[in-house]
Design a protein around this motif. Structure first.
Motif, PDB file in Angstrom:
ATOM      1  N   PHE A   2      41.002  48.414  52.282  1.00 24.50           N
ATOM      2  CA  PHE A   2      41.436  47.390  50.477  1.00 24.50           C
ATOM      3  C   PHE A   2      41.909  47.441  49.545  1.00 24.50           C
ATOM      4  CE2 PHE A   2      40.286  45.482  54.766  1.00 24.50           C
ATOM      5  CZ  PHE A   2      41.176  44.481  55.169  1.00 24.50           C
ATOM      6  N   SER A   3      42.676  47.547  48.696  1.00 22.75           N
ATOM      7  CA  SER A   3      42.758  47.723  47.073  1.00 22.75           C
ATOM      8  C   SER A   3      41.705  46.719  46.194  1.00 22.75           C
ATOM      9  CB  SER A   3      44.704  46.909  46.588  1.00 22.75           C
ATOM     10  OG  SER A   3      43.815  45.354  46.655  1.00 22.75           O
ATOM     11  N   LYS A   4      41.696  47.614  44.849  1.00 21.30           N
ATOM     12  CA  LYS A   4      40.379  46.569  44.365  1.00 21.30           C
ATOM     13  C   LYS A   4      40.780  46.096  43.324  1.00 21.30           C
ATOM     14  CE  LYS A   4      37.249  50.943  45.078  1.00 21.30           C
ATOM     15  NZ  LYS A   4      38.430  51.708  45.896  1.00 21.30           N
ATOM     16  N   ASP A   5      39.919  44.851  42.639  1.00 20.59           N
ATOM     17  CA  ASP A   5      40.755  43.770  41.229  1.00 20.59           C
ATOM     18  C   ASP A   5      39.849  44.733  40.381  1.00 20.59           C
ATOM     19  OD1 ASP A   5      41.000  42.074  42.985  1.00 20.59           O
ATOM     20  OD2 ASP A   5      38.958  41.066  43.042  1.00 20.59           O
ATOM     21  N   ILE A   6      41.163  44.794  39.628  1.00 17.72           N
ATOM     22  CA  ILE A   6      41.001  45.494  38.268  1.00 17.72           C
ATOM     23  C   ILE A   6      40.902  44.605  37.037  1.00 17.72           C
ATOM     24  CG2 ILE A   6      41.238  47.847  39.213  1.00 17.72           C
ATOM     25  CD1 ILE A   6      44.012  48.266  37.727  1.00 17.72           C
ATOM     26  N   GLY A   7      39.978  44.933  36.120  1.00 16.57           N
ATOM     27  CA  GLY A   7      39.879  44.174  34.890  1.00 16.57           C
ATOM     28  C   GLY A   7      40.993  44.708  33.699  1.00 16.57           C
ATOM     29  N   ILE A   8      41.999  44.805  32.816  1.00 14.02           N
ATOM     30  CA  ILE A   8      42.503  45.659  32.040  1.00 14.02           C
ATOM     31  C   ILE A   8      42.618  45.420  30.516  1.00 14.02           C
ATOM     32  CG2 ILE A   8      44.658  47.225  31.374  1.00 14.02           C
ATOM     33  CD1 ILE A   8      45.373  47.333  33.809  1.00 14.02           C
ATOM     34  N   ASP A   9      41.900  45.901  29.878  1.00 10.57           N
ATOM     35  CA  ASP A   9      42.263  45.516  28.601  1.00 10.57           C
ATOM     36  C   ASP A   9      43.021  46.229  27.605  1.00 10.57           C
ATOM     37  OD1 ASP A   9      41.404  44.723  25.207  1.00 10.57           O
ATOM     38  OD2 ASP A   9      39.318  45.824  24.650  1.00 10.57           O
ATOM     39  N   LEU A  10      44.305  45.653  27.535  1.00  6.88           N
ATOM     40  CA  LEU A  10      45.139  46.119  26.968  1.00  6.88           C
ATOM     41  C   LEU A  10      45.429  46.258  25.571  1.00  6.88           C
ATOM     42  CD1 LEU A  10      47.957  47.927  28.438  1.00  6.88           C
ATOM     43  CD2 LEU A  10      48.882  45.299  28.491  1.00  6.88           C
ATOM     44  N   GLY A  11      44.463  46.999  25.170  1.00  7.35           N
ATOM     45  CA  GLY A  11      44.829  47.220  23.529  1.00  7.35           C
ATOM     46  C   GLY A  11      45.775  47.477  22.666  1.00  7.35           C
ATOM     47  N   THR A  12      46.371  47.342  21.245  1.00  2.00           N
ATOM     48  CA  THR A  12      46.937  47.841  20.400  1.00  2.00           C
ATOM     49  C   THR A  12      46.433  49.367  20.307  1.00  2.00           C
ATOM     50  OG1 THR A  12      47.129  46.106  19.700  1.00  2.00           O
ATOM     51  CG2 THR A  12      48.059  48.536  18.679  1.00  2.00           C
ATOM     52  N   ALA A  13      44.941  49.864  20.040  1.00  3.84           N
ATOM     53  CA  ALA A  13      44.626  51.355  20.153  1.00  3.84           C
ATOM     54  C   ALA A  13      44.486  52.034  21.026  1.00  3.84           C
ATOM     55  CB  ALA A  13      43.515  51.150  18.832  1.00  3.84           C
ATOM     56  N   ASN A  14      43.255  51.360  22.408  1.00 10.24           N
ATOM     57  CA  ASN A  14      42.664  52.058  23.547  1.00 10.24           C
ATOM     58  C   ASN A  14      43.152  51.042  25.000  1.00 10.24           C
ATOM     59  OD1 ASN A  14      41.177  53.378  21.332  1.00 10.24           O
ATOM     60  ND2 ASN A  14      40.685  54.266  22.837  1.00 10.24           N
ATOM     61  N   VAL A  15      43.396  51.738  25.390  1.00 13.60           N
ATOM     62  CA  VAL A  15      43.614  50.813  26.848  1.00 13.60           C
ATOM     63  C   VAL A  15      41.958  51.059  28.113  1.00 13.60           C
ATOM     64  CG1 VAL A  15      44.047  50.936  29.143  1.00 13.60           C
ATOM     65  CG2 VAL A  15      46.031  50.845  27.300  1.00 13.60           C
ATOM     66  N   LEU A  16      41.288  49.846  28.167  1.00 15.21           N
ATOM     67  CA  LEU A  16      39.751  50.080  28.918  1.00 15.21           C
ATOM     68  C   LEU A  16      40.258  49.281  30.155  1.00 15.21           C
ATOM     69  CD1 LEU A  16      39.107  49.623  25.397  1.00 15.21           C
ATOM     70  CD2 LEU A  16      36.691  50.147  26.926  1.00 15.21           C
ATOM     71  N   ILE A  17      40.240  49.835  31.605  1.00 14.24           N
ATOM     72  CA  ILE A  17      39.866  49.750  32.560  1.00 14.24           C
ATOM     73  C   ILE A  17      38.675  49.334  32.998  1.00 14.24           C
ATOM     74  CG2 ILE A  17      41.099  49.865  34.858  1.00 14.24           C
ATOM     75  CD1 ILE A  17      43.203  51.130  33.407  1.00 14.24           C
ATOM     76  N   HIS A  18      37.844  48.618  33.439  1.00 10.79           N
ATOM     77  CA  HIS A  18      36.879  48.165  34.060  1.00 10.79           C
ATOM     78  C   HIS A  18      37.242  47.593  36.212  1.00 10.79           C
ATOM     79  CE1 HIS A  18      33.584  45.748  36.280  1.00 10.79           C
ATOM     80  NE2 HIS A  18      33.481  46.012  35.016  1.00 10.79           N
ATOM     81  N   VAL A  19      37.420  48.155  37.149  1.00  9.60           N
ATOM     82  CA  VAL A  19      37.008  48.083  38.478  1.00  9.60           C
ATOM     83  C   VAL A  19      36.012  47.562  38.916  1.00  9.60           C
ATOM     84  CG1 VAL A  19      37.762  49.397  40.688  1.00  9.60           C
ATOM     85  CG2 VAL A  19      38.848  50.071  38.851  1.00  9.60           C
ATOM     86  N   LYS A  20      36.769  46.618  39.760  1.00  8.93           N
ATOM     87  CA  LYS A  20      34.807  45.719  40.068  1.00  8.93           C
ATOM     88  C   LYS A  20      34.673  46.499  40.739  1.00  8.93           C
ATOM     89  CE  LYS A  20      34.684  41.621  42.741  1.00  8.93           C
ATOM     90  NZ  LYS A  20      35.794  40.201  43.525  1.00  8.93           N
TER      91      LYS A  20
END
Length: 330
Positions: A2-20
């Motif tokens: 099954f796929s994992k839930d992910i959170g994305i901080d789609l910033g102007t300078a940086n992209v940060l991703i959190h995987v549950k």
């Protein structure tokens, strides 16, 4: 499976991703290098950032996010697809649910663009949350209680100021003055006063290493190299902390005015709570030397820099992912 839930901080300078279940798995610059002739993507993230200001004519390094929103839809989609495919979060039977943060004043058209880019890059159900709210959660503020909390999130493209209570935003304001504007201010100051042209990476290094916005609180200097506007030849100058404070004065004043405007619109009971609890600074701009002292002096309220300002938003997405089923799709 099954796929994992992910959170994305789609910033102007940086992209940060959190995987549950895994935590923060990606933190890279929001830059894409493409070949102008073929339109082919050559590099994304760190690799593309190395190329900024150093590419031959046929290769351009693009920042597809501008002022916290999508400026180039296709390139943003390519960037997200590249990052998500590297994470290996897709399941055989389902696509990952994605929680993305956006500025408070984002329009419905811009929201739709963010949602479509996430869907096309491989996402399933897409949730959008306002950045200052997620930043406040990531900073450890108790925003779900019936009391006032104030956060100033200074990112790369936007500064979001918000007062929160009962898990929602009471009053807020978003302005397009933040880290990138500071870099530009520094470059323009050096151009104006020293007739020297410097690149955005040099400006950023000056901001990090020697700048202060609280005059007299830092006494450092730095040798910088650039191109002389008169002779066209390389030249080195020495720049001092207080000079950079002068260069940033106008932009910082706009942030102060924005914070004052939000405080003026805040109900009195919540204002009393903010005096007790103070204001929390999040985002990369919170690391600007002296900004907490200056804001405290101007707003007459205690101001604190959160523990991990750069990651507050993505940490907040991780905490919200734990309760993703309770979120409403915006």
């Amino acid at each position: 499976m099954f796929s994992k839930d992910i959170g994305i901080d789609l910033g102007t300078a940086n992209v940060l991703i959190h995987v549950k279940g895994k935590g923060i798995v990606l933190n890279e610059p929001a830059v894409v290098a493409i070949d102008k002739k073929s339109g082919k993507v050559l590099a994304v993230g760190d690799e593309a950032h190395q190329m900024v200001g150093r590419t031959p004519g046929n290769i351009i390094a693009i920042r597809p996010m501008k002022d916290g929103v999508i400026a180039d839809f296709d390139i943003t989609e390519e960037m997200l697809r590249h990052f998500i495919s590297r994470l290996n979060v897709k399941g055989f039977f389902s696509k990952p649910r994605i929680l993305i943060c956006c500025p408070t004043n984002v329009t419905s058209v811009e929201q739709k663009a963010i949602r479509q880019a996430a869907e096309k890059s491989g996402g399933g159900k897409i949730f959008l949350e306002e950045e200052p709210k997620v930043a406040a959660i990531g900073a450890g503020m108790e925003i779900f209680e019936p009391s006032g909390n104030m956060v100033i999130d200074i990112g790369g493209g936007t500064t979001d100021v918000a007062v929160l209570s009962m898990g929602d935003i009471v009053t807020s304001e978003s302005i397009k003055i933040a880290g990138n504007a500071f870099d530009n201010d520094i470059a323009q100051y050096i151009k104006r006063n020293y007739k020297l042209l410097v690149g955005e990476r040099t400006s950023e290094n000056i901001k990090i290493d020697v700048s202060t916005v609280f005059l007299g609180s830092r006494d450092e200097q730095m040798d910088i190299r650039g191109r002389d506007m008169v002779t066209g030849l390389p030249r080195t100058i020495t720049i001092h902390s207080d000079e950079i404070g002068e260069a940033l004065k106008e932009s910082i004043n706009l942030i102060i005015q924005s914070a004052k405007a939000v405080l003026e619109r805040t109900p009195p009971e919540l204002s009393a709570d903010i005096i007790d609890r103070g204001i929390f600074l999040t985002g990369g701009g919170a690391l600007l030397h002296g900004i907490d002292q200056l804001l405290a002096e101007e707003l007459k309220v205690p101001v604190f820099v959160s523990d991990n300002p750069l990651n507050c938003v993505v940490i907040g997405t991780g905490l919200l992912l734990e309760n993703i089923d309770g979120l409403r799709v915006r």
